[in-house]
Design a protein around this motif. Structure first.
Motif, PDB file in Angstrom:
ATOM      1  N   TYR A  51      -5.646  -2.375   5.445  1.00 21.66           N
ATOM      2  CA  TYR A  51      -5.209  -1.140   4.783  1.00 21.66           C
ATOM      3  C   TYR A  51      -6.277  -0.064   4.878  1.00 21.66           C
ATOM      4  O   TYR A  51      -5.998   1.124   4.694  1.00 21.66           O
ATOM      5  CB  TYR A  51      -4.823  -1.405   3.324  1.00 21.66           C
ATOM      6  CG  TYR A  51      -5.973  -1.736   2.400  1.00 21.66           C
ATOM      7  CD1 TYR A  51      -6.579  -0.737   1.647  1.00 21.66           C
ATOM      8  CD2 TYR A  51      -6.442  -3.038   2.282  1.00 21.66           C
ATOM      9  CE1 TYR A  51      -7.631  -1.033   0.800  1.00 21.66           C
ATOM     10  CE2 TYR A  51      -7.480  -3.340   1.433  1.00 21.66           C
ATOM     11  CZ  TYR A  51      -8.072  -2.334   0.694  1.00 21.66           C
ATOM     12  OH  TYR A  51      -9.119  -2.629  -0.142  1.00 21.66           O
ATOM     13  N   ASN A 120      -5.131  -2.298  -7.862  1.00 21.62           N
ATOM     14  CA  ASN A 120      -5.028  -0.834  -7.793  1.00 21.62           C
ATOM     15  C   ASN A 120      -3.782  -0.323  -8.501  1.00 21.62           C
ATOM     16  O   ASN A 120      -3.259   0.743  -8.182  1.00 21.62           O
ATOM     17  CB  ASN A 120      -5.053  -0.365  -6.338  1.00 21.62           C
ATOM     18  CG  ASN A 120      -3.910  -0.950  -5.511  1.00 21.62           C
ATOM     19  OD1 ASN A 120      -3.104  -1.733  -6.012  1.00 21.62           O
ATOM     20  ND2 ASN A 120      -3.840  -0.566  -4.254  1.00 21.62           N
ATOM     21  N   SER A 121      -3.315  -1.072  -9.511  1.00 19.63           N
ATOM     22  CA  SER A 121      -2.090  -0.700 -10.236  1.00 19.63           C
ATOM     23  C   SER A 121      -2.314   0.504 -11.131  1.00 19.63           C
ATOM     24  O   SER A 121      -3.332   0.624 -11.813  1.00 19.63           O
ATOM     25  CB  SER A 121      -1.619  -1.893 -11.078  1.00 19.63           C
ATOM     26  OG  SER A 121      -0.556  -1.509 -11.924  1.00 19.63           O
ATOM     27  N   ILE A 122      -1.342   1.392 -11.150  1.00 19.38           N
ATOM     28  CA  ILE A 122      -1.379   2.537 -12.059  1.00 19.38           C
ATOM     29  C   ILE A 122      -0.440   2.335 -13.246  1.00 19.38           C
ATOM     30  O   ILE A 122      -0.541   3.005 -14.267  1.00 19.38           O
ATOM     31  CB  ILE A 122      -1.024   3.850 -11.314  1.00 19.38           C
ATOM     32  CG1 ILE A 122      -1.519   5.074 -12.107  1.00 19.38           C
ATOM     33  CG2 ILE A 122       0.471   3.930 -11.015  1.00 19.38           C
ATOM     34  CD1 ILE A 122      -1.450   6.373 -11.336  1.00 19.38           C
ATOM     35  N   ASP A 189      -5.897   7.465  -1.246  1.00 19.20           N
ATOM     36  CA  ASP A 189      -5.043   8.266  -2.120  1.00 19.20           C
ATOM     37  C   ASP A 189      -4.697   7.544  -3.430  1.00 19.20           C
ATOM     38  O   ASP A 189      -4.578   8.177  -4.476  1.00 19.20           O
ATOM     39  CB  ASP A 189      -3.759   8.662  -1.394  1.00 19.20           C
ATOM     40  CG  ASP A 189      -4.012   9.716  -0.321  1.00 19.20           C
ATOM     41  OD1 ASP A 189      -5.058  10.394  -0.390  1.00 19.20           O
ATOM     42  OD2 ASP A 189      -3.175   9.858   0.586  1.00 19.20           O
ATOM     43  N   ARG A 190      -4.502   6.221  -3.379  1.00 18.57           N
ATOM     44  CA  ARG A 190      -4.204   5.507  -4.619  1.00 18.57           C
ATOM     45  C   ARG A 190      -5.383   5.610  -5.601  1.00 18.57           C
ATOM     46  O   ARG A 190      -5.186   5.809  -6.801  1.00 18.57           O
ATOM     47  CB  ARG A 190      -3.899   4.040  -4.320  1.00 18.57           C
ATOM     48  CG  ARG A 190      -3.636   3.183  -5.566  1.00 18.57           C
ATOM     49  CD  ARG A 190      -2.347   3.575  -6.266  1.00 18.57           C
ATOM     50  NE  ARG A 190      -1.206   3.279  -5.444  1.00 18.57           N
ATOM     51  CZ  ARG A 190      -0.523   2.131  -5.494  1.00 18.57           C
ATOM     52  NH1 ARG A 190      -0.887   1.185  -6.326  1.00 18.57           N
ATOM     53  NH2 ARG A 190       0.532   1.953  -4.735  1.00 18.57           N
ATOM     54  N   ASN A 191      -6.602   5.513  -5.090  1.00 18.19           N
ATOM     55  CA  ASN A 191      -7.767   5.657  -5.956  1.00 18.19           C
ATOM     56  C   ASN A 191      -7.886   7.081  -6.497  1.00 18.19           C
ATOM     57  O   ASN A 191      -8.319   7.284  -7.636  1.00 18.19           O
ATOM     58  CB  ASN A 191      -9.039   5.258  -5.209  1.00 18.19           C
ATOM     59  CG  ASN A 191      -9.135   3.758  -5.007  1.00 18.19           C
ATOM     60  OD1 ASN A 191      -8.801   2.983  -5.897  1.00 18.19           O
ATOM     61  ND2 ASN A 191      -9.585   3.336  -3.837  1.00 18.19           N
ATOM     62  N   ALA A 193      -5.347   8.981  -7.193  1.00 19.95           N
ATOM     63  CA  ALA A 193      -4.336   9.046  -8.256  1.00 19.95           C
ATOM     64  C   ALA A 193      -4.864   8.402  -9.541  1.00 19.95           C
ATOM     65  O   ALA A 193      -4.699   8.957 -10.641  1.00 19.95           O
ATOM     66  CB  ALA A 193      -3.042   8.365  -7.798  1.00 19.95           C
ATOM     67  N   LEU A 194      -5.494   7.239  -9.404  1.00 22.39           N
ATOM     68  CA  LEU A 194      -6.056   6.561 -10.570  1.00 22.39           C
ATOM     69  C   LEU A 194      -7.107   7.436 -11.249  1.00 22.39           C
ATOM     70  O   LEU A 194      -7.137   7.561 -12.478  1.00 22.39           O
ATOM     71  CB  LEU A 194      -6.688   5.232 -10.141  1.00 22.39           C
ATOM     72  CG  LEU A 194      -5.754   4.133  -9.638  1.00 22.39           C
ATOM     73  CD1 LEU A 194      -6.572   2.989  -9.027  1.00 22.39           C
ATOM     74  CD2 LEU A 194      -4.865   3.603 -10.754  1.00 22.39           C
TER      75      LEU A 194
END
Length: 331
Positions: A51, A120-122, A189-191, A193-194
């Protein structure tokens, strides 16, 4: 660089080696050599992390193992001198730096419980009003990194962490792999967002781009298993670094870091790791794992292919063998 809080009652070197001497009958080098041979049929099982594209090129058949004792002796086998991206293992060392600077106040912004959710769950973060469940999921690690930056002044947060790792491992050449750092940022991008979500709750103090850049770079630090096994020794010696003969962490804080590693160090397989290996440890998606044996030493392994929980497949198996063959299992 601000030093750690004064340790409480560090044991004398003689006291520290008491537990190590109880394993004096073990041929540590032969144990590592045997594991290196026995693991061969298992190399390549699992999936190399892709990833982050820069991680995908890792050799799936690579394997290294190193064990360092609190007396300062290091035993190695396999690809022990190959540097790789330590990824989430960096969270352990950044947590030690943050506790030295912030102390128990850190836990007001991050919890100490297993998450039961993806690293990495929001979703969980939203339910719990922006406060991450523990410092080893990505959101919690961002809070820890943010905390260190708050105490750095003009010094960059990544420089603080590198200084800590260079001292604890005795290797001044430890650096960030800039290619992997750029890849982390490009696919982070996920990080992002977190981080912005936590900023909206006031959990992050610093500018989000600065916190993210530091976090991406800390995950891209390169180390070999030999250096990792040395760097983790302070966690086996109540904060005393045998390499520099200096207290690099508060002994109470090292106990807390070890406890959180036992509970949360392997994502959704933390319980399984404790059951099979019986040691506090932390994995990274680069294929590395460290495990702490209090009063004895630190063992580090590296094999890039991961199981479905994101932990090294062969590395976990090797640590299970190491624990059982030597009897260092805490239980």
């Amino acid at each position: 660089m601000t030093g750690p809080a004064e340790p409480r009652g560090h044991p004398t070197p003689a006291a520290q080696t008491n537990r190590l001497s109880s394993f004096g009958h073990i041929d540590w080098q032969q144990t590592l050599d045997d594991i290196c041979t026995d693991i061969l049929p298992h190399l390549g099982k699992g999936q190399v992390a892709d990833y982050i594209p820069a991680l995908a090129s890792a050799n799936p058949k690579a394997f290294g193992i190193a064990f360092s004792t609190i007396e300062g002796t290091t035993y190695t086998a396999g690809d022990w001198n190959t540097a790789f991206s330590i990824q989430s293992i960096s969270k352990v060392f950044m947590l030690s730096v943050a506790l030295a600077e912030e102390g128990e106040k850190l836990w007001r912004r991050v919890g100490r419980e297993p998450s039961g959710s993806s690293f990495n769950s929001i979703v969980q973060l939203e339910r719990e009003h922006g406060r991450p469940r523990n410092p080893f999921i990505n959101a919690g690690a961002l809070v820890v990194t943010d905390t260190v930056i708050s105490h750095c002044g003009d010094e960059a947060g990544i420089d603080r962490l590198l200084a800590f790792l260079r001292e604890s491992s005795g290797d001044q050449a430890i650096v960030v792999d800039e290619k992997i750092a750029r890849s982390e940022a490009a696919y982070g991008d996920r990080n992002r967002a977190l981080a912005y979500f936590m900023k909206s709750f006031g959990i992050l103090r610093e500018d989000v781009p600065i916190t993210l850049e530091t976090y991406f770079r800390q995950c891209a630090i390169e180390m070999s298993v030999a250096n990792l096994s040395k760097a983790g020794l302070y966690l086996a010696a109540e904060g005393l670094c045998p390499i520099s003969n200096r207290a690099v962490a508060n002994d109470a804080h090292t106990n807390r870091v070890n406890a959180i590693m036992m509970l949360c160090g392997h994502y959704d397989r933390s319980g399984d790791f404790a059951y099979r290996v019986g040691l506090a440890g932390k994995s990274g998606v680069g294929g590395g794992i460290i495990a702490i044996i209090p009063g004895v030493g630190c063992v580090a392994v590296w094999s890039p292919p991961l199981n479905d929980a994101g932990n090294s497949y062969a590395g976990t198996l090797a640590l299970e063998w190491f624990s059982h063959r030597t009897g260092v299992n805490l239980f």
